[in-house]
Structures are given as C-alpha cells and as structure tokens.
Design a protein around this motif. Structure first.
Motif, PDB file in Angstrom:
ATOM      1  N   VAL A   1     -33.707   6.076 -19.699  1.00  0.00           N
ATOM      2  CA  VAL A   1     -33.179   7.375 -20.150  1.00  0.00           C
ATOM      3  C   VAL A   1     -34.381   8.258 -20.440  1.00  0.00           C
ATOM      4  CG1 VAL A   1     -31.701   8.558 -21.793  1.00  0.00           C
ATOM      5  CG2 VAL A   1     -31.197   6.185 -21.157  1.00  0.00           C
ATOM      6  N   GLU A   2     -34.450   9.358 -19.712  1.00  0.00           N
ATOM      7  CA  GLU A   2     -35.638  10.196 -19.792  1.00  0.00           C
ATOM      8  C   GLU A   2     -35.840  10.777 -21.192  1.00  0.00           C
ATOM      9  OE1 GLU A   2     -33.328  10.251 -17.598  1.00  0.00           O
ATOM     10  OE2 GLU A   2     -34.195  10.151 -15.593  1.00  0.00           O
ATOM     11  N   PRO A   3     -37.065  10.783 -21.674  1.00  0.00           N
ATOM     12  CA  PRO A   3     -37.337  11.527 -22.913  1.00  0.00           C
ATOM     13  C   PRO A   3     -37.151  13.024 -22.664  1.00  0.00           C
ATOM     14  CG  PRO A   3     -39.378  10.756 -21.898  1.00  0.00           C
ATOM     15  CD  PRO A   3     -38.251  10.143 -21.117  1.00  0.00           C
ATOM     16  N   ASP A   4     -36.765  13.744 -23.715  1.00  0.00           N
ATOM     17  CA  ASP A   4     -36.455  15.168 -23.561  1.00  0.00           C
ATOM     18  C   ASP A   4     -37.625  15.967 -22.995  1.00  0.00           C
ATOM     19  OD1 ASP A   4     -33.906  14.810 -24.440  1.00  0.00           O
ATOM     20  OD2 ASP A   4     -34.316  15.357 -26.522  1.00  0.00           O
TER      21      ASP A   4
ATOM     22  N   GLY B   1     -33.223   0.647 -28.104  1.00  0.00           N
ATOM     23  CA  GLY B   1     -34.466   0.242 -27.457  1.00  0.00           C
ATOM     24  C   GLY B   1     -34.539   0.590 -25.992  1.00  0.00           C
ATOM     25  N   ALA B   2     -33.503   1.235 -25.490  1.00  0.00           N
ATOM     26  CA  ALA B   2     -33.422   1.436 -24.040  1.00  0.00           C
ATOM     27  C   ALA B   2     -34.665   2.103 -23.479  1.00  0.00           C
ATOM     28  CB  ALA B   2     -32.180   2.246 -23.693  1.00  0.00           C
ATOM     29  N   ASN B   3     -35.222   3.029 -24.230  1.00  0.00           N
ATOM     30  CA  ASN B   3     -36.351   3.771 -23.675  1.00  0.00           C
ATOM     31  C   ASN B   3     -37.683   3.428 -24.328  1.00  0.00           C
ATOM     32  OD1 ASN B   3     -36.087   5.204 -21.394  1.00  0.00           O
ATOM     33  ND2 ASN B   3     -36.658   7.151 -22.336  1.00  0.00           N
ATOM     34  N   ASP B   4     -37.727   2.274 -24.969  1.00  0.00           N
ATOM     35  CA  ASP B   4     -38.982   1.806 -25.548  1.00  0.00           C
ATOM     36  C   ASP B   4     -39.340   0.513 -24.808  1.00  0.00           C
ATOM     37  OD1 ASP B   4     -40.656   1.780 -28.495  1.00  0.00           O
ATOM     38  OD2 ASP B   4     -40.429  -0.142 -27.419  1.00  0.00           O
TER      39      ASP B   4
ATOM     40  N   LEU C   1     -36.506  -6.811 -26.007  1.00  0.00           N
ATOM     41  CA  LEU C   1     -35.738  -7.537 -27.022  1.00  0.00           C
ATOM     42  C   LEU C   1     -34.246  -7.467 -26.707  1.00  0.00           C
ATOM     43  CD1 LEU C   1     -37.637  -6.393 -30.269  1.00  0.00           C
ATOM     44  CD2 LEU C   1     -37.978  -8.460 -28.889  1.00  0.00           C
ATOM     45  N   ASP C   2     -33.790  -6.270 -26.299  1.00  0.00           N
ATOM     46  CA  ASP C   2     -32.385  -6.136 -25.864  1.00  0.00           C
ATOM     47  C   ASP C   2     -32.100  -7.073 -24.689  1.00  0.00           C
ATOM     48  OD1 ASP C   2     -31.479  -4.354 -27.722  1.00  0.00           O
ATOM     49  OD2 ASP C   2     -31.464  -2.611 -26.396  1.00  0.00           O
TER      50      ASP C   2
ATOM     51  N   PHE D   1     -45.834  -2.436 -17.663  1.00  0.00           N
ATOM     52  CA  PHE D   1     -45.764  -3.060 -18.986  1.00  0.00           C
ATOM     53  C   PHE D   1     -45.242  -4.493 -18.891  1.00  0.00           C
ATOM     54  CE2 PHE D   1     -43.631  -4.054 -22.995  1.00  0.00           C
ATOM     55  CZ  PHE D   1     -44.667  -3.786 -23.892  1.00  0.00           C
ATOM     56  N   SER D   2     -44.288  -4.703 -17.981  1.00  0.00           N
ATOM     57  CA  SER D   2     -43.719  -6.054 -17.841  1.00  0.00           C
ATOM     58  C   SER D   2     -43.278  -6.281 -16.407  1.00  0.00           C
ATOM     59  CB  SER D   2     -42.512  -6.218 -18.767  1.00  0.00           C
ATOM     60  OG  SER D   2     -41.791  -7.394 -18.407  1.00  0.00           O
TER      61      SER D   2
END
Lengths: 386, 386
Positions: free
Chosen positions: B14-17, B78-81, B87-88, B133-134
């Motif tokens: 989900v894009e940051p604003d 946590g969707a966008n972190d 963790l989710d 990142f992963s």
C-alpha cells in the motif's frame, strides 16, 4: 464399438426461407431476420428490423460450413425435415434434443416490441410442430423480451402449446433493464408457474449494427478470442438470476446454458461465494443460501467436446452437466458424435456416464422417454453420482 | 493444528501518501493516482492524470474496509512496513509473496506515456526495496504500456534492478493495440530474454472516467456481478497470448493471473481447443501445439478460497494452480489464512498440497528459499503430481 446414446442440451433447427412470409404480413415478414449473400459469395448480410449486419462467410458462397466447406444442406440434409432428422439422430446416437432456432437467434437484435412478439409467435408455431412429431424433440420457445408483458404473454401461450423450455437471450437489451432488475419479476414468476426451463443459448446478445455484431477481436488469434468471448454471456446471465435472488424467490425454476461449456459452473460458484462473503457489506439482496447452492441446483449447462467437463461432475460435484451436439452447426459433433462420446464418457462408471449423457437432461425434461440404452441405468444411479 | 506454510501468488503493498511527491517533480507527482475522500466519508475520488473516478466507500470514511469496517491500517498495520509485514506473514503462515502495488493499479488509466514511464520508475524504485529487504518478497515491476519502447525499456531496467516479475494490465489501452497484436512482439521478446514472469492482476483494465470505472452493474446483485466480471479480463489476457502465438514463439515465457481464481484454466483450455478444431478454417496463426498445451504449461493462476481449485489440479491436471492471500486486501485471507488453508488442502496428499501451496510458485520464482516446512516435500513430488 458399443453405441452410446446421449440426449443433447443444445441443438438447432434451420428456418425455411419462407417461414416468415407464410406466417406474417408482408410488412412484418420483411423485417424479420433474413440472410442475403453477396453475389461473389464472400460475405452475407443479415437484415433484422432495419439493421444490417455484415459478416464474412467461412468459405465463398457458403453459410455454416464445416472444415471441408460443406454447408448444412450438404452435411446434414435432414436437419430441417422432421423425419429425416430422426435418421441422423439415430445414426449419431443422439436420443432427445433441446432445439433452438438458427436464424431466429438474430431476433435478439429486434428493437420493435410488436414485431418481436409477432415474430416469436411465428417461430414458435413452426417449432412446436417438431415437438409434436416426436417426443425426442424438445423445442425451446422464443420469448419476446422487449416488454415484460409480451414476454409473460408468450410464456403462457408457449406453455399452453406444449413447450417445456423458453429461450431467452443472455442479455435482454443493450441499455435496457437487464435480467437482474426487479422489473422482470413477473417473467420469472410465469416461468416458475408454468414449469418452463429457462434456456440461454450463448451468443444471443443483442447486436448493434453501428458498433459490434459479435466480432469482438480482429487480428492474430481473433477466431479463438471471439469464440472464448461467447461463453461469458451465458455465465453472466445465470449469475444475474442467482445474485438478484430469482432462484431464492423461485426455487423450482431451472435454467440451462447451451453451448457455453460446463466447467465454468464450479468456477463461477466459487467466485460468487467469495464475493458474497468477502464483500458482505455491499451485497444486496442477501440470499437464503450461498450463491453456489443455486448454481449447483438450479443451473445446468451443455458442452460438446470439453475434456474437463466430466471432472466438473465427478471431482467438483456439479451434477447438472449435460452433453450437447450442437447439431447441425459446425461447432458441434455431427459426423463424429460416437467418437466424441466414447472419448469423453466411454470409460466412466455407468452412473456418471448416464448422468452426463442422459440424466441431467431427463431431470429438466422428465416427459422425454428414456434412450434405447437408458433402461440399464435407472434413476437411482443418478442420485448415487451426487 | 499443524501450521501450513504457503507462498502467495497475489499480495499487495500500500503506497505511502508521499510516494510520488518524494520521487517525482511536482508537475508529474500531482498527476499520479491519489485518493481524496469526501468530507462526509461516504465516497472517495481517485485522481489519475486529469481523470476523476468516484467510488463509494464500503463504510463511511474508510477505504479498503473488511466486514467489520476495519481499514488496512487497522487490520494489517504492518502491511507497509518491511519488517512488521514479515511478522504478519509468519503469523498467517504465508512464506513468500508475489507483491503488486495497490493505488498503483490505477496507473493503467494514465494516458500520457511520459507520465506513466516516470511514474512506473518511481513505483519500481520503491517496490524493489521490499524485495531487497527479504527474499520472501517478490515485487512485480510496474511496466508502462503506452508505447512499446517504454515498456521494453522498463522491462530491461527492472531486470537489472533485480525484479523477477513484470506487472502488465490485463488490457493495455482501450481502443489501442491489444496484447494479441503484432506490435507488442518486442515486449514479449524482452520478457522472455530477461526471464521475467508476466504478472496480470485482475481488475487492471484501463478505466474511462466518462463511461465506466470498473462498476459494470448496479441494482440487485451488483456486488456479486461486478466481482464475477473482474475475472474475465485475466482470462482474456492469457488467451490473447496463447491465440496470437506468443508462447509459440517464446516457449520459456510464463504468465500468472493473480486473484482471478483458477478453475477457469481447464475451462478456457477446452474452449480454445474447440475453437481451434471446429473453426479451423478461420484460425490464424496456426500454432505448433494445441492452445490447451500452452495454457497448461505457460500459464499460472492464483486463487484465495475457491473450493474447486484443488480439483483443477488433481482431476483436471492443471499443475499451475497457486494459492494467493491477497494480503492485505478485503478479498483476501488475512486473519483466517490457516483456517482457509486447512479447509482447502489440509486433507490432500503431501505432493499435491505442496504443489498448490508452494511448488507452482517456486517454479515461477526458483530463487525464493523454501518455506520452513518445505524440506519435507522436495521437488520430485511436484512432478509426481502431474
């Protein structure tokens, strides 16, 4: 090779050239669908109520040709003779048929309610004569759909004439009230009360001469893409009845989608269930049962060659899969019906085979006598296939 | 209850604003997709390159809400972190994901080639950071599709950045050259040469603000009918590649349709084969193999809840069925993933279960490390599921 008998959920008559001239006034008859071939034979023009649809002929000068360029009169000369047609059916191993018109499918593009009502009566008065000739012919009545009242009137008239099925276009009218709208409720009531099966034949969308006429794609792969596209209209039509609660209100009503394949059934059922649960807050009307339950019980479908259709019954549990011949059209199995049937169902257990080739059809049209080999697979086995 | 691990063929960021503000000039950024909610919260307006699309919000003031009215930040904070998202995933039992944008799906409605090319680069530079990142994140690169050259350029750039998948809208542009046209051949060549998987997410048709915006039906049953309609675009997209010979010319190219269900695969395969044989005289190009063979080998699909999807593998032999979570969207399984997986595949033999939950995905993205329970179902069993 043992002969396998099958009922067909999708067959066609081919209208005689003078059908409308002999049954309607000249002013009406000349506006009913007719085909005029170009002098060079490469294209034909379908004239319908002041609209003209041009379409290329598969082979010069021939309409409805097969891979060898044979026309319907060449390859199925008995198609439109009540008696000779039975010989073709016997030879192919087709027992009973749900029979639609051919050129009459173009009536879905008529825009004048009076014309459509009169034309439908003319087609039905002709089509019922086939059914009266043999109980193996189950003619689908053409239902005018430009007004609710004319639709209801013809359903009533058709039921009185002895019809067991009512053919509706997969979409009633571009920009008009679609099948999921409340305005059609009297039609569903009439169909449920008369016990007529709703018969949706794919490709029956109304055409607009100014825009499209069933040709959605041109260029590489166009023939395959256009053929794929035809199936979606049938899927949408039954989804509209399910989603708007028609089967909820009329549990006895049943619909068949002819010539659209069958494996889409379990797929659409799952898709509608997912929407019903995951988008619950936007769903209205709420239904008493899951969408999939209506699809599995109230909806039937006919296929010709699909390899996966049997597994839709055996592995996905959709019992309402019918085979169909599409006789005498080129998408169909005429000339290779026994080969196709043996490939599809030859190795199945008798109960499943009976369900697909005869049982599902018999459930829709119980008045039809059993096929010659039907005695050996009585009704109870159908239930066992569930 | 044993934890079942599954890869997801359909997930979203989900894009940051401020995504576009920080990466594009102001004049470009303000034309990229953004959502503006009405003050009363009942509707939102999506602004895209001068077009405006109004859509009703499921619950007042909330976007992407679930049945309980929870927004993405509420239900999947946590969707966008990058770190919290893992963790989710751990909690749900989701191992690796093919990840699309969310608001970025609206880029398919951009009409300015320069804007789309710059916007796609901005989205991709952001999305690749997740993958870095992963290794459990497989980001799909957004490919501009308004010119062939910009599409090819971004495919090349994306491959160099490390992307393994290229997201294309299911239709490139209304009234433009569709995917079956010859003009796109350089794109298929670039994708085949770089080894990027073609990723078609359903619902990615370009929208015209003046006519439709994905809402095809209103009235009774509309929510179900619109949801059904979304699947057809994905089916058409891969049918265009099959029918026009793209897989014939590029046998190594593979495509996945995400969120469109899976049981349509065997159905479309049969439908295309029937057209290929019965309409042979109109088919061009001729293909080296039957259409179904390309669908069964080159095409993959992800589903969430569909009961029939397993039988598409076990009874219809289509091995390319992937499960998908659609995390964090409301059509997806977030919050009930383990329940869904156990219902779907809990009782399956290990080989088939592995194929659906992990193997098909691994075949597309072999660089992804195996899931925690993946060792017990090694590769050879995948072949046994065939």
């Amino acid at each position: 090779m043992e002969k396998l008998w099958a009922n067909s959920g999708d067959s066609h008559l081919v209208e005689p050239d003078d059908l409308f001239d002999r049954s309607l006034s000249r002013s009406l008859a000349e506006r009913m669908p007719r085909s005029v071939k170009d002098l060079d034979g490469g294209w034909e023009t379908i004239h319908v109520d002041g609209q003209e649809f041009r379409r290329r002929l598969p082979r010069p000068g021939r309409r409805l040709t097969d891979e060898n360029g044979l026309t319907v009169p060449d390859r199925a000369p008995g198609a439109n003779d009540r008696k000779m047609r039975l010989l073709d059916l016997d030879s192919e191993g087709i027992w009973a048929e749900l029979i639609y018109p051919s050129l009459g499918m173009w009536t879905s593009s008529i825009r004048d309610p009076e014309l459509l009502a009169a034309g439908a009566r003319a087609i039905n008065d002709w089509a019922i004569e086939y059914q009266r000739f043999s109980p193996r012919y189950v003619s689908a009545a053409t239902i005018p759909f430009l007004t609710v009242s004319s639709a209801v009137a013809e359903v009533t008239r058709a039921a009185n004439l002895g019809f067991h099925a009512a053919s509706l276009p997969v979409v009633p009218l571009i920009d008009g009230d679609d099948w999921h709208r409340e305005s059609w409720e009297p039609l569903w009531t009439a169909l449920a009360e008369t016990g007529l099966v709703v018969a949706f034949h794919i490709g029956s969308e109304p055409h607009e001469a100014s825009s499209r006429n069933g040709t959605y794609y041109r260029g590489p792969g166009g023939a395959l893409l256009n053929y794929l596209e035809t199936t979606y209209g049938g899927q949408r039509a039954v989804a509209k009845l399910i989603a708007s609660g028609v089967f909820d209100r009329h549990p006895s009503l049943r619909a068949i989608v002819s010539e659209g394949g069958a494996t889409w059934g379990p797929f659409v059922a799952d898709r509608l269930d997912e929407a019903y649960r995951q988008h619950a807050s936007a769903v209205r009307p709420r239904l008493r049962r899951l969408p999939s339950e209506y699809l599995y019980e109230n909806v039937y479908a006919s296929f010709q060659h699909d390899r996966s259709a049997v597994a839709a019954v055996t592995a996905m549990g959709w019992r309402n899969v019918c085979w169909g011949s599409d006789y005498p059209h080129i998408e169909g199995t005429f000339g290779h019906t026994q080969k196709t049937l043996h490939e599809l169902v030859g190795d199945l257990d008798p109960a499943t085979r009976h369900r697909i080739t005869q049982g599902a059809f018999q459930e829709l049209f119980p008045h039809v006598p059993p096929a010659p080999d039907g005695e050996s697979s009585p009704g109870p086995l159908d239930a066992a296939a569930r």
